[in-house]
Design an enzyme around this catalytic site. Structure first.
Site, PDB file in Angstrom:
ATOM      1  CG  ASP A 277     -46.864 -12.850   7.320  1.00  0.00           C
ATOM      2  OD1 ASP A 277     -45.722 -12.859   7.189  1.00  0.00           O
ATOM      3  OD2 ASP A 277     -47.789 -12.535   6.448  1.00  0.00           O
TER       4      ASP A 277
ATOM      5  NE  ARG B 217     -44.208  -8.053   5.271  1.00  0.00           N
ATOM      6  CZ  ARG B 217     -45.407  -8.301   5.428  1.00  0.00           C
ATOM      7  NH1 ARG B 217     -46.343  -7.250   5.373  1.00  0.00           N
ATOM      8  NH2 ARG B 217     -45.852  -9.496   5.698  1.00  0.00           N
TER       9      ARG B 217
ATOM     10  CG  ASN C 149     -44.393 -20.834   5.018  1.00  0.00           C
ATOM     11  OD1 ASN C 149     -44.511 -20.911   6.065  1.00  0.00           O
ATOM     12  ND2 ASN C 149     -44.628 -19.558   4.234  1.00  0.00           N
TER      13      ASN C 149
ATOM     14  NE  ARG D  64     -41.990 -18.015   2.885  1.00  0.00           N
ATOM     15  CZ  ARG D  64     -42.205 -16.870   3.942  1.00  0.00           C
ATOM     16  NH1 ARG D  64     -40.937 -16.646   4.599  1.00  0.00           N
ATOM     17  NH2 ARG D  64     -43.226 -16.431   4.085  1.00  0.00           N
TER      18      ARG D  64
ATOM     19  NE  ARG E 115     -51.295 -13.234   8.129  1.00  0.00           N
ATOM     20  CZ  ARG E 115     -51.250 -13.786   7.147  1.00  0.00           C
ATOM     21  NH1 ARG E 115     -52.186 -14.797   6.845  1.00  0.00           N
ATOM     22  NH2 ARG E 115     -49.960 -14.018   6.263  1.00  0.00           N
TER      23      ARG E 115
HETATM   24  C1  IPE Z   1     -42.424 -15.083   8.909  1.00  0.00           C
HETATM   25  O1  IPE Z   1     -42.661 -13.909   8.452  1.00  0.00           O
HETATM   26  C2  IPE Z   1     -43.298 -16.343   8.798  1.00  0.00           C
HETATM   27  C3  IPE Z   1     -42.306 -17.464   8.613  1.00  0.00           C
HETATM   28  C4  IPE Z   1     -41.592 -17.594   9.688  1.00  0.00           C
HETATM   29  C5  IPE Z   1     -42.734 -18.493   7.599  1.00  0.00           C
HETATM   30  P1  IPE Z   1     -42.432 -13.818   6.610  1.00  0.00           P
HETATM   31  O2  IPE Z   1     -41.015 -14.662   6.467  1.00  0.00           O
HETATM   32  O3  IPE Z   1     -43.692 -14.241   6.034  1.00  0.00           O
HETATM   33  O4  IPE Z   1     -41.959 -12.252   6.508  1.00  0.00           O
HETATM   34  P2  IPE Z   1     -42.554 -11.392   5.222  1.00  0.00           P
HETATM   35  O5  IPE Z   1     -43.921 -11.718   5.222  1.00  0.00           O
HETATM   36  O6  IPE Z   1     -41.778 -11.807   4.296  1.00  0.00           O
HETATM   37  O7  IPE Z   1     -42.312  -9.822   5.862  1.00  0.00           O
HETATM   38 MG    MG Z   2     -45.205 -13.235   5.079  1.00  0.00          MG
END
Ligand code: IPE
Ligand code: MG
Length: 222
Positions: A2, A6, A50, A53, A170
């Site tokens: 994760d 960001r 996911n 998204r 995590r």
């Molecule tokens: C990677 O990080 C997770 C996936 C590949 C789905 P995120 O895409 O969740 O990043 P943040 O949480 O927005 O920073």
């Molecule tokens: Mg995330």
């Protein structure tokens, strides 16, 4: 894994740049884990949630997976990495599914480390699937209701070939499991890091393994 989004935002980059950097961290981490003697490394690449998204991000992630599979397969083969998938990856279309199958086949004999990619994975869906298959067996007279226990459930999970989870890491400061390996993590040691996934590297893995080794695992004993 994760924190890709960001990581990108901090640099004023589009989210896809974070996912690309995240794929680099995968490469580094797999190598470091193999070197450290980790037997099975499971990476949560895409959860069944996911799909919420944007279409753009889902298609970016799909393209990236295709690219990763095409580019990495030779390296994985050379480094002794056996690649496996859990989840319902068929949802990503027949083209990607065929690539995954080919990658699994090509690395089948590798013994250095097993790399499991969880794609369109959700732990509750996995457990529900196990329950459904056991119910079918009972309905077909193949087993009795009394025979349903922890072991028979475990055998129906997608992870049945591998040992229980020992360590769960995590990244990115979130402190939750997000539907990942809920059953398998029953006695796992948990480590939550503020590190964003693209910044995770061999040192971060070494630290986590060090913490893990220092912990006393009692499995309910004293
Ligand atoms: C990677 O990080 C997770 C996936 C590949 C789905 P995120 O895409 O969740 O990043 P943040 O949480 O927005 O920073
Ligand atoms: Mg995330």
């Amino acid at each position: 894994m994760d924190g890709n989004g960001r990581w990108a935002a901090k640099r004023g980059l589009p989210r896809v740049a974070g996912h690309r950097a995240g794929a680099e961290a995968v490469r580094t981490t797999v190598r470091a884990a193999a070197e450290a003697g980790v037997e099975v490394l499971t990476l949560y690449a895409f959860s069944s949630e996911n799909w919420r998204r944007s279409d753009e991000e889902v298609s970016d992630l799909t393209a990236l997976m295709r690219f990763y599979l095409d580019r990495e397969i030779a390296t994985l083969e050379r480094d002794g990495v056996r690649l496996e998938f859990i989840g319902e990856p068929a949802a990503f279309g027949s083209d990607l599914a065929a690539r995954m199958q080919r990658a699994t086949e090509r690395t089948r004999h590798n013994r250095k480390i097993i790399l499991v990619i969880a794609l369109n994975y959700g732990s509750r869906a996995e457990i529900a699937g196990a329950a459904r298959r056991l119910a079918e067996k009972v309905a077909d007279g193949e087993m009795t209701v009394d025979a349903i226990d922890e072991l028979t459930i475990e055998r129906e999970l997608q992870t049945s070939r591998w040992p229980d989870l020992d360590l769960l890491i995590r990244t990115s400061g979130e402190v939750r499991l997000s539907n990942f390996l809920l059953w398998q993590a029953a006695y796992a040691e948990l480590i939550f890091l503020d590190t964003l996934w693209p910044d995770f590297d061999a040192t971060a893995l070494g630290d986590a393994l060090g913490q893990y080794t220092a912990r006393q695992r009692r499995f309910g004993g004293r």
